[in-house]
Design a protein around this motif. Structure first.
Motif, PDB file in Angstrom:
ATOM      1  N   SER A 269       0.816  -1.224   0.000  1.00 23.52           N
ATOM      2  CA  SER A 269       0.000   0.000   0.000  1.00 23.52           C
ATOM      3  C   SER A 269       0.846   1.269   0.000  1.00 23.52           C
ATOM      4  N   ALA A 270       2.032   1.216   0.593  1.00 26.02           N
ATOM      5  CA  ALA A 270       2.900   2.395   0.631  1.00 26.02           C
ATOM      6  C   ALA A 270       3.403   2.781  -0.760  1.00 26.02           C
ATOM      7  N   ASP A 271       3.386   1.846  -1.703  1.00 27.44           N
ATOM      8  CA  ASP A 271       3.838   2.131  -3.066  1.00 27.44           C
ATOM      9  C   ASP A 271       2.795   2.883  -3.892  1.00 27.44           C
ATOM     10  N   VAL A 272       1.546   2.911  -3.439  1.00 29.54           N
ATOM     11  CA  VAL A 272       0.472   3.558  -4.200  1.00 29.54           C
ATOM     12  C   VAL A 272       0.387   5.011  -3.761  1.00 29.54           C
ATOM     13  N   ARG A 273       0.951   5.886  -4.561  1.00 27.83           N
ATOM     14  CA  ARG A 273       1.005   7.319  -4.215  1.00 27.83           C
ATOM     15  C   ARG A 273      -0.196   8.079  -4.771  1.00 27.83           C
ATOM     16  N   HIS A 274      -0.611   7.734  -5.991  1.00 27.15           N
ATOM     17  CA  HIS A 274      -1.765   8.384  -6.625  1.00 27.15           C
ATOM     18  C   HIS A 274      -2.771   7.303  -6.975  1.00 27.15           C
ATOM     19  N   VAL A 275      -3.984   7.455  -6.463  1.00 24.49           N
ATOM     20  CA  VAL A 275      -5.017   6.422  -6.607  1.00 24.49           C
ATOM     21  C   VAL A 275      -5.917   6.733  -7.796  1.00 24.49           C
ATOM     22  N   LEU A 276      -6.255   5.690  -8.546  1.00 26.13           N
ATOM     23  CA  LEU A 276      -7.200   5.828  -9.654  1.00 26.13           C
ATOM     24  C   LEU A 276      -8.546   6.273  -9.085  1.00 26.13           C
ATOM     25  N   ALA A 277      -9.038   7.415  -9.543  1.00 32.72           N
ATOM     26  CA  ALA A 277     -10.270   7.991  -8.995  1.00 32.72           C
ATOM     27  C   ALA A 277     -11.510   7.206  -9.392  1.00 32.72           C
ATOM     28  N   SER A 278     -11.611   6.834 -10.652  1.00 33.93           N
ATOM     29  CA  SER A 278     -12.801   6.122 -11.137  1.00 33.93           C
ATOM     30  C   SER A 278     -12.384   5.018 -12.090  1.00 33.93           C
ATOM     31  N   PRO A 279     -12.504   3.780 -11.664  1.00 36.83           N
ATOM     32  CA  PRO A 279     -12.171   2.696 -12.594  1.00 36.83           C
ATOM     33  C   PRO A 279     -13.165   2.666 -13.748  1.00 36.83           C
ATOM     34  N   PRO A 280     -12.752   2.163 -14.902  1.00 34.97           N
ATOM     35  CA  PRO A 280     -13.673   2.096 -16.038  1.00 34.97           C
ATOM     36  C   PRO A 280     -14.818   1.126 -15.761  1.00 34.97           C
ATOM     37  N   LEU A 281     -15.967   1.407 -16.350  1.00 33.91           N
ATOM     38  CA  LEU A 281     -17.124   0.527 -16.219  1.00 33.91           C
ATOM     39  C   LEU A 281     -17.086  -0.525 -17.316  1.00 33.91           C
ATOM     40  N   PRO A 282     -17.622  -1.714 -17.052  1.00 34.76           N
ATOM     41  CA  PRO A 282     -17.664  -2.744 -18.092  1.00 34.76           C
ATOM     42  C   PRO A 282     -18.508  -2.280 -19.280  1.00 34.76           C
ATOM     43  N   VAL A 283     -18.080  -2.627 -20.501  1.00 37.68           N
ATOM     44  CA  VAL A 283     -18.860  -2.278 -21.692  1.00 37.68           C
ATOM     45  C   VAL A 283     -19.894  -3.341 -21.997  1.00 37.68           C
ATOM     46  N   ARG A 284     -19.704  -4.529 -21.475  1.00 37.52           N
ATOM     47  CA  ARG A 284     -20.730  -5.568 -21.559  1.00 37.52           C
ATOM     48  C   ARG A 284     -20.714  -6.267 -20.206  1.00 37.52           C
ATOM     49  N   GLN A 285     -21.904  -6.538 -19.693  1.00 34.62           N
ATOM     50  CA  GLN A 285     -21.986  -7.060 -18.332  1.00 34.62           C
ATOM     51  C   GLN A 285     -23.281  -7.839 -18.160  1.00 34.62           C
ATOM     52  N   GLU A 286     -23.188  -8.967 -17.439  1.00 35.14           N
ATOM     53  CA  GLU A 286     -24.391  -9.716 -17.099  1.00 35.14           C
ATOM     54  C   GLU A 286     -25.312  -8.789 -16.306  1.00 35.14           C
ATOM     55  N   ASP A 287     -26.561  -9.166 -16.215  1.00 36.26           N
ATOM     56  CA  ASP A 287     -27.486  -8.389 -15.403  1.00 36.26           C
ATOM     57  C   ASP A 287     -26.950  -8.314 -13.975  1.00 36.26           C
ATOM     58  N   PRO A 288     -27.029  -7.137 -13.341  1.00 33.07           N
ATOM     59  CA  PRO A 288     -26.478  -6.997 -11.990  1.00 33.07           C
ATOM     60  C   PRO A 288     -27.030  -8.030 -10.993  1.00 33.07           C
ATOM     61  N   ASP A 289     -28.256  -8.500 -11.189  1.00 31.97           N
ATOM     62  CA  ASP A 289     -28.832  -9.485 -10.276  1.00 31.97           C
ATOM     63  C   ASP A 289     -28.315 -10.900 -10.543  1.00 31.97           C
ATOM     64  N   TYR A 290     -27.537 -11.081 -11.604  1.00 29.45           N
ATOM     65  CA  TYR A 290     -27.080 -12.411 -11.993  1.00 29.45           C
ATOM     66  C   TYR A 290     -26.075 -12.993 -11.003  1.00 29.45           C
ATOM     67  N   GLY A 291     -25.297 -12.145 -10.372  1.00 24.83           N
ATOM     68  CA  GLY A 291     -24.378 -12.640  -9.363  1.00 24.83           C
ATOM     69  C   GLY A 291     -22.912 -12.342  -9.586  1.00 24.83           C
ATOM     70  N   TYR A 292     -22.543 -11.774 -10.722  1.00 26.47           N
ATOM     71  CA  TYR A 292     -21.131 -11.486 -10.957  1.00 26.47           C
ATOM     72  C   TYR A 292     -20.767 -10.035 -10.662  1.00 26.47           C
ATOM     73  N   THR A 293     -21.722  -9.281 -10.140  1.00 28.51           N
ATOM     74  CA  THR A 293     -21.451  -7.910  -9.720  1.00 28.51           C
ATOM     75  C   THR A 293     -21.688  -7.844  -8.217  1.00 28.51           C
ATOM     76  N   PRO A 294     -20.607  -7.817  -7.415  1.00 32.63           N
ATOM     77  CA  PRO A 294     -20.771  -7.866  -5.965  1.00 32.63           C
ATOM     78  C   PRO A 294     -21.436  -6.616  -5.398  1.00 32.63           C
ATOM     79  N   VAL A 295     -22.172  -6.815  -4.322  1.00 25.70           N
ATOM     80  CA  VAL A 295     -22.789  -5.716  -3.580  1.00 25.70           C
ATOM     81  C   VAL A 295     -21.735  -5.204  -2.598  1.00 25.70           C
ATOM     82  N   PRO A 296     -21.478  -3.897  -2.565  1.00 24.31           N
ATOM     83  CA  PRO A 296     -20.441  -3.378  -1.665  1.00 24.31           C
ATOM     84  C   PRO A 296     -20.704  -3.708  -0.192  1.00 24.31           C
ATOM     85  N   CYS A 297     -19.681  -4.266   0.442  1.00 23.55           N
ATOM     86  CA  CYS A 297     -19.734  -4.615   1.861  1.00 23.55           C
ATOM     87  C   CYS A 297     -18.378  -4.303   2.491  1.00 23.55           C
TER      88      CYS A 297
END
Length: 184
Positions: A129-157
């Motif tokens: 973690s000490a090597d990460v000086r500048h953090v990526l603000a917004s990761p790219p969103l998937p351009v194709r993705q299963e339905d969010p309810d399908y199970g491959y998109t985790p719910v933040p916890c």
């Protein structure tokens, strides 16, 4: 929080009932998930990652149900981030204190080795973690993705570490009498 590991007898009660288990008792940690809004500085499932701004975000170009060719490549999604302070142990690579798991949010019927059939394509990253000086603000969103309810998109916890004492499965114990005592 009434979770399954809170309902078993204490380690002291287990050892009192089966004294032969004492040498096999090992410290462990359960990472208890709770819905929330984790930060990059927390262990989490589906939360933001401590990702260097100058490092490319992983993408998947393996064919899936959404694209028979695998193009365009889609951004992977953050699945888990665990800090060493929350899950200490000798399994951590030297000099690393952050474990990160990402995967493609799509079903892959025949993913490349070493992935299992009908599974997401995953990537693991270990960081200091000490090597990460500048953090990526917004990761790219998937351009194709299963339905969010399908199970491959985790719910933040958030993940709260719960220390406990763990014991091996009876069938892995070397002494038949001890196995019998445990099963009783």
């Amino acid at each position: 929080m009434d979770l399954p590991y809170n309902t078993r007898p204490s380690a002291e009660d287990i050892i009192a009932a089966v004294p032969g288990l004492a040498p096999y008792a090992l410290p462990a940690v359960v990472l208890a998930p709770e819905p929330g809004e984790p930060t990059i500085h927390q262990s989490s499932v589906g939360g933001p990652l401590l990702w260097p701004a100058d490092e490319a975000w992983p993408r998947c170009d393996v064919r899936d149900e959404k694209s028979a060719s695998g193009t365009p490549a889609t951004a992977m999604v953050a699945v888990a981030q665990v800090y060493r302070k929350d899950a200490p142990g000798d399994w951590w690579p030297v000099g690393k204190d952050v474990f990160q798991l990402l995967w493609c949010p799509n079903v892959h019927w025949d993913p490349p080795t070493p992935h299992a059939d009908v599974s997401p394509v995953a990537e693991i990253h270990w960081r200091n973690s000490a090597d990460v000086r500048h953090v990526l603000a917004s990761p790219p969103l998937p351009v194709r993705q299963e339905d969010p309810d399908y199970g491959y998109t985790p719910v933040p916890c958030t993940l709260t570490p719960v220390p406990l004492i763990d014991f091996p499965y009876p069938q892995t114990l070397p002494d038949g009498e001890l196995v019998k005592s445990v099963q009783e």
